[in-house]
Design a protein around this motif. Structure first.
Motif, PDB file in Angstrom:
ATOM      1  N   THR A  34     -30.608  30.508  40.280  1.00 22.92           N
ATOM      2  CA  THR A  34     -30.457  30.283  38.947  1.00 22.92           C
ATOM      3  C   THR A  34     -31.638  30.076  37.961  1.00 22.92           C
ATOM      4  O   THR A  34     -31.532  30.340  36.909  1.00 22.92           O
ATOM      5  CB  THR A  34     -29.364  28.758  38.944  1.00 22.92           C
ATOM      6  N   ALA A  79     -24.444  32.349  29.701  1.00 22.54           N
ATOM      7  CA  ALA A  79     -23.569  32.705  30.679  1.00 22.54           C
ATOM      8  C   ALA A  79     -24.124  34.448  30.705  1.00 22.54           C
ATOM      9  O   ALA A  79     -24.369  35.171  29.579  1.00 22.54           O
ATOM     10  CB  ALA A  79     -22.140  32.842  30.403  1.00 22.54           C
ATOM     11  N   ARG A 115     -23.591  27.655  33.888  1.00 26.42           N
ATOM     12  CA  ARG A 115     -22.828  26.733  33.206  1.00 26.42           C
ATOM     13  C   ARG A 115     -23.135  25.221  33.173  1.00 26.42           C
ATOM     14  O   ARG A 115     -23.168  24.646  32.292  1.00 26.42           O
ATOM     15  CB  ARG A 115     -21.459  27.027  33.369  1.00 26.42           C
ATOM     16  N   SER A 149     -25.755  23.941  31.304  1.00 31.00           N
ATOM     17  CA  SER A 149     -25.908  24.383  29.926  1.00 31.00           C
ATOM     18  C   SER A 149     -26.655  25.606  29.265  1.00 31.00           C
ATOM     19  O   SER A 149     -27.257  25.649  28.259  1.00 31.00           O
ATOM     20  CB  SER A 149     -26.068  23.195  28.931  1.00 31.00           C
ATOM     21  N   THR A 162     -11.695  33.732  36.177  1.00 25.46           N
ATOM     22  CA  THR A 162     -12.352  33.783  34.799  1.00 25.46           C
ATOM     23  C   THR A 162     -11.269  33.797  33.686  1.00 25.46           C
ATOM     24  O   THR A 162     -10.332  34.177  34.069  1.00 25.46           O
ATOM     25  CB  THR A 162     -13.191  35.107  34.441  1.00 25.46           C
ATOM     26  N   ALA A 214     -23.344  31.900  38.224  1.00 24.99           N
ATOM     27  CA  ALA A 214     -22.715  31.830  36.984  1.00 24.99           C
ATOM     28  C   ALA A 214     -22.202  30.422  36.807  1.00 24.99           C
ATOM     29  O   ALA A 214     -22.513  30.049  35.682  1.00 24.99           O
ATOM     30  CB  ALA A 214     -21.506  32.915  36.784  1.00 24.99           C
ATOM     31  N   HIS A 215     -21.754  29.674  37.905  1.00 24.83           N
ATOM     32  CA  HIS A 215     -21.352  28.425  37.576  1.00 24.83           C
ATOM     33  C   HIS A 215     -22.383  27.480  37.438  1.00 24.83           C
ATOM     34  O   HIS A 215     -22.556  26.380  36.651  1.00 24.83           O
ATOM     35  CB  HIS A 215     -20.451  27.935  38.833  1.00 24.83           C
ATOM     36  N   GLU A 216     -23.451  27.790  38.244  1.00 22.86           N
ATOM     37  CA  GLU A 216     -24.704  26.848  37.977  1.00 22.86           C
ATOM     38  C   GLU A 216     -25.330  26.940  36.711  1.00 22.86           C
ATOM     39  O   GLU A 216     -25.639  25.849  35.976  1.00 22.86           O
ATOM     40  CB  GLU A 216     -25.821  27.407  39.154  1.00 22.86           C
ATOM     41  N   LEU A 219     -14.592  30.428  34.809  1.00 22.49           N
ATOM     42  CA  LEU A 219     -15.809  31.116  34.160  1.00 22.49           C
ATOM     43  C   LEU A 219     -15.334  31.518  32.930  1.00 22.49           C
ATOM     44  O   LEU A 219     -14.105  32.165  32.761  1.00 22.49           O
ATOM     45  CB  LEU A 219     -16.375  32.223  35.103  1.00 22.49           C
ATOM     46  N   GLY A 220     -16.240  31.758  31.983  1.00 22.52           N
ATOM     47  CA  GLY A 220     -15.739  32.086  30.675  1.00 22.52           C
ATOM     48  C   GLY A 220     -16.342  33.654  30.449  1.00 22.52           C
ATOM     49  O   GLY A 220     -16.221  34.207  29.201  1.00 22.52           O
ATOM     50  N   CYS A 221     -17.132  34.248  31.435  1.00 23.41           N
ATOM     51  CA  CYS A 221     -17.343  35.563  31.440  1.00 23.41           C
ATOM     52  C   CYS A 221     -16.691  36.560  31.652  1.00 23.41           C
ATOM     53  O   CYS A 221     -15.896  36.367  32.590  1.00 23.41           O
ATOM     54  CB  CYS A 221     -18.866  35.554  31.920  1.00 23.41           C
TER      55      CYS A 221
END
Length: 247
Positions: A70, A108, A102, A105, A210, A98-100, A183-185
């Motif tokens: 990350t 993504a 986010r 902050s 997601t 991907a979670h890390e 996730l938002g991606c």
């Protein structure tokens, strides 16, 4: 660059990070340098304990891999669009990176690509193959197709890969899935229709992880279908990442 990332192509507007399957080295993805057009900067992950990092101790904890990657991905991206591509073990790594991102902050990925991996929230048996003898591990690896045929059919190469495969299988045993907000991606999911390790039914539940678009494509082939369908997968990835960047 960084200790875990090997850049395969010149700098570009969109960074693509290729995450390894168990036992893999960066060279497993060399062909991808030719698959994506100019403007896509391709880097492969080279974990310790293989190739030019042969004498380095391998990772022992999944969380440490995620933490380090990350940090390195975020530094390498430097504000650009980027894509995480993970095959098998690499899919779980990409998902957790991907979670890390986010959690820290940070931006993504424009696209998360999942290949040949059972969705982590699905109950499935975790192999203890790392505890087998070398002969038993080789037999188990051949039985389940846990490595590409180019390695399985080459006894000398298989012997060289065995220590990193064993280390990565131990690493898998330290991974603990935690249920979180999706996730938002966007997510692209790929798999082989004849994969003895990952049935198609184990791929579909990735869509629940997601809140964005999630496509699922399957191809004829086993756990390493990807090496027979690189061009088709790369073309599909390009279509999806351009939608992700545009979106």
């Amino acid at each position: 660059m960084s200790r875990n990332l090997v850049r395969l192509t010149p700098l570009g507007d969109t960074a693509v990070f290729l995450l390894p399957f168990a036992g893999a080295s960066a060279s497993s993805y060399w062909s991808w340098a030719e698959l994506l057009p100019a403007g896509f900067e391709v880097s492969a992950v080279q974990l310790p304990g293989r190739q030019d990092r042969w004498e380095e101790a391998p990772y022992e904890q999944f969380d440490q891999v995620v933490d380090d990657l990350t940090t390195e991905v975020a530094a390498a991206v430097d504000g650009r669009d980027f894509v995480l591509v993970g095959h098998s073990l690499g899919a779980a790594i990409g998902f957790e990176v991907a979670h890390e991102l986010r959690a820290r902050s940070l931006p993504a990925p424009a696209l998360l690509v999942i290949s040949s991996a059972i969705a982590p929230q699905v109950d499935h048996e975790v192999s203890a193959a790392d505890r087998l003898s070398d002969d038993e591990l080789i037999a188990k690896t051949k039985e389940g197709g846990r490595l590409p045929s180019v390695i399985l059919d080459n006894p000398e190469l298989l012997e060289l890969v065995l220590p990193s495969l064993r280390a990565d299988l131990r690493l898998v045993g330290t991974y603990k899935y935690v249920s979180r907000e999706p996730l938002g991606c966007p997510m692209s999911i790929f798999g082989g229709r004849q994969d003895p390790l990952v049935p198609v039914s184990g791929l579909a539940p990735w869509r629940d992880l997601t809140s964005n678009r999630a496509s699922l494509r399957t191809y004829d082939g086993d756990h390493f279908y990807l090496w027979e369908h690189e061009q088709e997968v790369a073309a599909a990835l390009l279509t999806d990442v351009r939608q992700g960047v545009a979106g």
